[in-house]
Enzyme design. Structure first.
Site, mmCIF file in Angstrom:
data_model
loop_
_atom_site.group_PDB
_atom_site.id
_atom_site.type_symbol
_atom_site.label_atom_id
_atom_site.label_comp_id
_atom_site.label_asym_id
_atom_site.label_seq_id
_atom_site.Cartn_x
_atom_site.Cartn_y
_atom_site.Cartn_z
ATOM 1 N N PRO A 20 2.293 -12.673 -0.260
ATOM 2 C CA PRO A 20 1.117 -12.752 -1.131
ATOM 3 C C PRO A 20 0.985 -11.486 -1.950
ATOM 4 O O PRO A 20 1.142 -10.386 -1.418
ATOM 5 C CB PRO A 20 -0.050 -12.881 -0.138
ATOM 6 C CG PRO A 20 0.466 -12.312 1.149
ATOM 7 C CD PRO A 20 1.947 -12.558 1.162
ATOM 8 N N CYS A 104 -4.030 -5.370 3.612
ATOM 9 C CA CYS A 104 -4.296 -4.770 2.295
ATOM 10 C C CYS A 104 -4.838 -3.345 2.454
ATOM 11 O O CYS A 104 -5.807 -3.124 3.181
ATOM 12 C CB CYS A 104 -5.287 -5.627 1.512
ATOM 13 S SG CYS A 104 -5.627 -4.897 -0.101
ATOM 14 N N GLY A 229 8.324 -9.498 -1.337
ATOM 15 C CA GLY A 229 7.295 -9.368 -2.362
ATOM 16 C C GLY A 229 7.862 -8.887 -3.671
ATOM 17 O O GLY A 229 8.429 -9.657 -4.456
HETATM 18 C C1 LIG Z 1 0.784 -5.812 -6.579
HETATM 19 C C2 LIG Z 1 0.720 -6.134 -5.123
HETATM 20 C C3 LIG Z 1 -0.286 -6.978 -4.648
HETATM 21 C C4 LIG Z 1 -0.368 -7.281 -3.288
HETATM 22 N N1 LIG Z 1 -1.334 -8.137 -2.851
HETATM 23 C C5 LIG Z 1 -1.364 -8.523 -1.545
HETATM 24 C C6 LIG Z 1 -2.278 -9.519 -1.102
HETATM 25 O O1 LIG Z 1 -3.062 -10.085 -1.885
HETATM 26 N N2 LIG Z 1 -2.270 -9.832 0.222
HETATM 27 C C7 LIG Z 1 -1.399 -9.234 1.104
HETATM 28 O O2 LIG Z 1 -1.420 -9.564 2.301
HETATM 29 N N3 LIG Z 1 -0.509 -8.313 0.696
HETATM 30 C C8 LIG Z 1 -0.468 -7.958 -0.603
HETATM 31 N N4 LIG Z 1 0.489 -7.077 -1.028
HETATM 32 C C9 LIG Z 1 1.502 -6.571 -0.077
HETATM 33 C C10 LIG Z 1 2.748 -7.457 -0.134
HETATM 34 O O3 LIG Z 1 2.482 -8.751 0.350
HETATM 35 C C11 LIG Z 1 3.895 -6.848 0.713
HETATM 36 O O4 LIG Z 1 3.479 -6.755 2.047
HETATM 37 C C12 LIG Z 1 4.312 -5.467 0.246
HETATM 38 O O5 LIG Z 1 4.456 -5.408 -1.165
HETATM 39 C C13 LIG Z 1 5.640 -5.028 0.903
HETATM 40 O O6 LIG Z 1 6.654 -5.963 0.651
HETATM 41 P P1 LIG Z 1 7.747 -5.767 -0.534
HETATM 42 O O7 LIG Z 1 8.355 -4.416 -0.343
HETATM 43 O O8 LIG Z 1 8.706 -6.893 -0.354
HETATM 44 O O9 LIG Z 1 6.981 -5.821 -1.831
HETATM 45 C C14 LIG Z 1 0.562 -6.733 -2.367
HETATM 46 C C15 LIG Z 1 1.566 -5.875 -2.853
HETATM 47 C C16 LIG Z 1 1.661 -5.588 -4.204
HETATM 48 C C17 LIG Z 1 2.760 -4.691 -4.685
#
Ligand SMILES: Cc1cc2nc3c(=O)[nH]c(=O)nc-3n(C[C@H](O)[C@H](O)[C@H](O)COP(=O)(O)O)c2cc1C
Length: 328
Positions: A20, A104, A229
């Site tokens: 998400p 978050c 993500g």
């Molecule tokens: C722009 C942005 C928005 C995010 N919004 C949410 C969210 O709404 N809910 C959530 O559980 N995590 C949120 N995250 C965290 C991501 O789900 C994820 O855990 C985090 O980016 C690490 O994974 P990645 O390195 O694959 O991006 C957000 C991350 C980013 C960068």
């Protein structure tokens, strides 16, 4: 490697899940990920309190769940009753499971005790999970969490066990504390500790941008799967690559520039069809920037993305990019 994961009764196809992301994982992004083989997708986070107060904008974040692979709606909140009430209020929408945000790091979320603030209070997190599970009826409930609040408050294992006891069907663990926000690197050993502590499926999350990194994180954590993500923004084919890697097939190459630009156009057109050009273009600016990765003249392209205000602007930008990069 066991690649078949279940969220309660929902059997997932092998592949990585789309994490998400507020401001990004709208219906267009979710459908794109699903088309490229994401095992499931999750909405942007939705405020339970706003839903219970009748906010008109929040339901828009939930709508259009069709063709999003199994699709979960993510709620955030700090009060079990409000979370349960919100879960009941949205029951009529088309989605497959509920997800609870316990990760978050944004101060406006943690300030109210929600998101990763719950990592400081695993007992409350467990009560919230139990309340949502009860309100969810036959739909399963998943939890997205971090490993703790800060290095002195690593609570992942306790919180995970409480969620499991409350009836949660799957956990996705971003391997950082809240204090670490998005840097430095993740802590696979803490994700592994969660996997060891519970019987429900656990997905490892953090910093995956190649299929090999997905395999490496799986073997470092022993998890059942991965969630991706940022690595998938502007690169939806990463889901096809991870799926192939999980199935032991040859990893398909990333598409060439013309196809990448056509994917960008398709995604933005989908956003415009759903939200209208004005709303869609403001969000499309950030999504478009991700499609510019690796192109020469990145600062100028980023500036151009920030100025997009219509499909005509986007078409002109794409034409310029293809003209300036004939060999890609
Ligand atoms: C722009 C942005 C928005 C995010 N919004 C949410 C969210 O709404 N809910 C959530 O559980 N995590 C949120 N995250 C965290 C991501 O789900 C994820 O855990 C985090 O980016 C690490 O994974 P990645 O390195 O694959 O991006 C957000 C991350 C980013 C960068």
């Amino acid at each position: 490697m066991n690649t078949r994961i279940h969220i309660g009764p929902l059997a997932l196809a092998p592949g990585a899940a789309l994490a998400p992301m507020a401001g990004f994982t709208d219906a267009a992004q979710r459908r794109l990920a699903a088309r490229w083989g994401a095992s499931f997708t999750v909405s942007e986070m939705v405020s339970a309190k706003a839903l219970t107060l009748g906010d008109k904008k929040s339901p828009r974040l939930i709508e259009n769940g069709e063709n999003c692979a199994p699709y979960g709606v993510q709620l955030f909140g700090a009060e079990p009753d409000t979370m349960a009430q919100a879960a009941e209020l949205i029951a009529g929408y088309a989605f497959d499971f509920y997800d609870i945000n316990m990760g978050c790091p944004a101060p406006k979320i943690t300030g109210s005790g929600a998101g990763s603030a719950l990592m400081k209070d695993p007992a409350l997190a467990g009560r919230i999970a139990a309340a949502v599970v009860k309100a969810a009826g036959s739909r399963p409930v998943t939890v997205k969490m971090r490993i703790g609040w800060d290095e002195d408050t690593i609570t992942a294992v306790e919180l995970a066990k409480r969620c499991e006891d409350a009836g949660v069907a799957l956990l996705a663990v971003h391997g950082r504390t809240r204090a670490e926000m998005y840097h430095p690197g993740i802590h696979p050993e803490w994700i592994a500790a969660v996997k060891q502590a519970v019987r429900i499926p656990v997905l490892a999350n953090g910093d995956i941008s190649t299929a090999q990194q997905a395999l490496d994180l799986l073997s470092a954590t022993g998890c059942d799967g991965v969630m991706v993500g940022r690595g998938a923004l502007g690169a939806p084919w990463l889901f096809a690559q991870i799926k192939a890697a999980l199935e032991g097939r040859e990893i398909p190459p990333a598409p060439g520039l013309a196809e990448r630009m056509s994917l960008l156009r398709g995604q933005v057109a989908d956003m415009v069809a759903e939200k209208g050009e004005y709303v869609a273009m403001s969000q499309a600016r950030s999504s478009a920037i991700y499609y510019m990765r690796g192109l020469p003249g990145a600062p100028s392209l980023r500036r151009a993305c920030c100025q997009l205000s219509s499909m005509a602007d986007l078409d002109a930008l794409i034409e310029r990019i293809l003209r300036e990069n004939p060999d890609r």
